[in-house]
Design a protein around this motif. Structure first.
Motif, mmCIF file in Angstrom:
data_model
loop_
_atom_site.group_PDB
_atom_site.id
_atom_site.type_symbol
_atom_site.label_atom_id
_atom_site.label_comp_id
_atom_site.label_asym_id
_atom_site.label_seq_id
_atom_site.Cartn_x
_atom_site.Cartn_y
_atom_site.Cartn_z
ATOM 1 N N ASP A 154 -4.139 -1.197 36.218
ATOM 2 C CA ASP A 154 -5.617 -1.301 36.679
ATOM 3 C C ASP A 154 -6.408 -1.536 35.348
ATOM 4 N N ALA A 155 -6.909 -2.976 35.369
ATOM 5 C CA ALA A 155 -7.709 -3.461 33.984
ATOM 6 C C ALA A 155 -9.013 -2.634 34.139
ATOM 7 N N ALA A 156 -9.567 -2.403 35.559
ATOM 8 C CA ALA A 156 -10.866 -1.866 35.414
ATOM 9 C C ALA A 156 -10.855 -0.651 34.627
ATOM 10 N N SER A 157 -9.824 -0.033 34.632
ATOM 11 C CA SER A 157 -9.748 1.475 34.054
ATOM 12 C C SER A 157 -9.067 1.692 32.686
ATOM 13 N N ASN A 158 -8.006 0.534 32.505
ATOM 14 C CA ASN A 158 -7.500 0.605 31.185
ATOM 15 C C ASN A 158 -7.537 -1.023 30.408
ATOM 16 N N ASN A 159 -8.963 -1.170 30.092
ATOM 17 C CA ASN A 159 -9.452 -2.385 29.542
ATOM 18 C C ASN A 159 -9.535 -2.706 28.169
ATOM 19 N N GLY A 160 -8.766 -1.684 27.399
ATOM 20 C CA GLY A 160 -9.068 -1.777 25.785
ATOM 21 C C GLY A 160 -7.868 -2.415 25.473
ATOM 22 N N VAL A 161 -7.977 -2.796 24.141
ATOM 23 C CA VAL A 161 -6.817 -3.414 23.202
ATOM 24 C C VAL A 161 -5.741 -2.502 23.168
ATOM 25 N N ASP A 162 -6.075 -1.139 22.932
ATOM 26 C CA ASP A 162 -4.911 -0.089 22.890
ATOM 27 C C ASP A 162 -4.075 -0.205 24.080
ATOM 28 N N ASP A 163 -4.708 -0.390 25.239
ATOM 29 C CA ASP A 163 -4.005 -0.339 26.526
ATOM 30 C C ASP A 163 -2.888 -1.544 26.572
#
Length: 424
Positions: free
Chosen positions: A1-10
């Motif tokens: 889910d890119a809406a909740s996990n949208n950071g570079v670390d994810d």
């Protein structure tokens, strides 16, 4: 889910896990939903593995806003655009599924479910499931009860009350529906759909394939359309759309909808053009006030029109203007449509007298932006939506006025001291 996990670390975690071969299957598939929500750095991290992915890794990127996905990503993808399913196709599929599940359903009820699903088969199946729980024999009344919408007869009663300008009848129908726990928001949406049908019938009566209604309702819609001018239909449609926007944040949706019904039954908008030359000439005489170039603007509606013409500013005192409490709400709404211009209004205030609104800003650059017709139109429309009426808008920069005042005092002091002064 890119809406909740949208950071570079994810994305780095995803990339580190992708290098391992799948344990049982042939491929390892990563589905990234709402991919447009990734940050620029996250997209860059994703690009590294998408450029040369392992043979066993597949990516599926899902988004409703493909224009926000960088071209470096989309150029490495196969694109599949999913569109809404036709109402006729959903109706046929629902009837087929019902026959296989031993569910009795009327064809017009299946058509109503298809229309309510707005092109989504998943929503249509969910509503069919709810209807099956209500009754073994699914009719239009069953669908109305399961979906919490108004029966079709009640819906047309409201429309005809609006056409004949009988607010009492419309309010009585709404009260009856409310007592049966009908959803006022859905009722407003249904009315909007029907006035859309009236609009299309008025503009292109031969294009009946564009009309979304039951077969037996088409003649009734045609009769209603014949009683209205296009301007009236558009005006009532605008009232419904504005009501729908406000109901999302209204504390009491019933009151909001009842206000809408009164407007539908009592407001008649005549669209014509008036010349505001005299008003604009008076406004330009005011010190430190910036106005856009004169444009012809449509006459306001009865519910939004200014109660009186703009008064002569030379007759007003500063104490006549009162602070506008809704200014912060106006700025919040204006930020949604024009964030660049609204940024120049940081720390600004607004004051009103009668139908005149004075904007006091600390940023002189806003006065330049305010002269642009597009910016002026967006701001005036935002104010009209929030306040429910139109204003003659003027703007001034208090910081510039203070600067000029200080400069004037400095010159006076220099002259009184015998210092030779040149003012450019």
């Amino acid at each position: 889910d890119a809406a909740s996990n949208n950071g570079v670390d994810d994305i780095r975690d995803l990339r580190d896990g992708a290098v391992y071969t799948p344990e049982r299957c042939k491929y390892k598939v990563y589905i990234i939903d709402e991919v447009h929500m990734l940050t620029p750095n996250a997209f860059n991290a994703l690009l590294k593995i998408m450029e040369e992915p392992p043979d066993y890794v597949k990516f599926i990127l899902a988004t409703t806003e493909v224009h926000k996905v960088p071209a470096t990503i989309t150029s490495r993808c196969q694109r599949f655009d999913f569109r809404r399913i036709l109402t006729e196709d959903i109706t046929k599929r629902l009837c087929y599924i019902a026959s296989k599940e031993n569910i009795s359903i009327e064809e017009n009820a299946a058509a109503l479910i298809a229309r309510l699903s707005d092109g989504g088969m998943r929503d249509a199946l969910s509503l069919l499931d709810q209807c099956a729980a209500y009754s073994e024999n699914i009719s239009m009344d069953t669908v109305s009860a399961a979906a919490g919408i108004a029966g079709r007869g009640h819906l047309f009663d409201i429309i005809e009350a609006a056409v004949s300008k009988q607010p009492g009848n419309a309010l009585a129908v709404a009260d009856n529906l409310y007592s049966m726990s009908k959803d006022m928001t859905k009722l407003c949406s249904e009315l909007t759909d029907q006035f859309r049908n009236l609009m299309l019938l008025k503009v292109c009566p031969e294009k009946t394939d564009l009309i979304v209604c039951m077969p037996d309702e088409l003649d009734r819609l045609k009769n209603i359309s014949a009683k209205l001018e296009l301007s009236e239909i558009l005006a009532k449609l605008t009232v419904l759309q504005e009501c729908s926007e406000r109901m999302g944040k209204a504390l009491n949706k019933r009151i909001e909808f009842e206000m809408c019904l009164i407007k539908l039954c009592s407001v008649q908008i005549q669209q014509k053009t008036i010349d505001n030359t005299e008003i604009y000439d008076k406004i330009k005489q005011v010190d430190n006030v910036s106005v856009p170039e004169k444009t012809e603007r449509p006459a306001e509606t009865e519910e939004t029109a200014s109660p009186k013409p703009a008064v002569n500013m030379s007759q007003l005192k500063a104490s006549d203007f009162k602070p506008l409490a809704e200014w912060s709400e106006i700025l919040a709404e204006f930020t949604k449509v024009s964030p660049s211009v609204s940024g120049t209004l940081a720390g600004s205030r607004a004051f009103v007298y009668s139908n005149i609104m004075l904007i006091d800003t600390k940023n002189q650059f806003f006065l330049k932006l305010f002269k642009v017709k597009e910016n002026f139109a967006l701001l005036t429309e935002t104010i009209r939506r929030v306040m429910g009426k139109s204003y003659v808008i003027k703007a001034r920069c208090s910081a510039a006025a203070e600067s000029e005042q200080k400069a004037g005092k400095l010159i006076e002091k220099a002259v009184s001291s015998g210092i030779e002064t040149v003012v450019e």
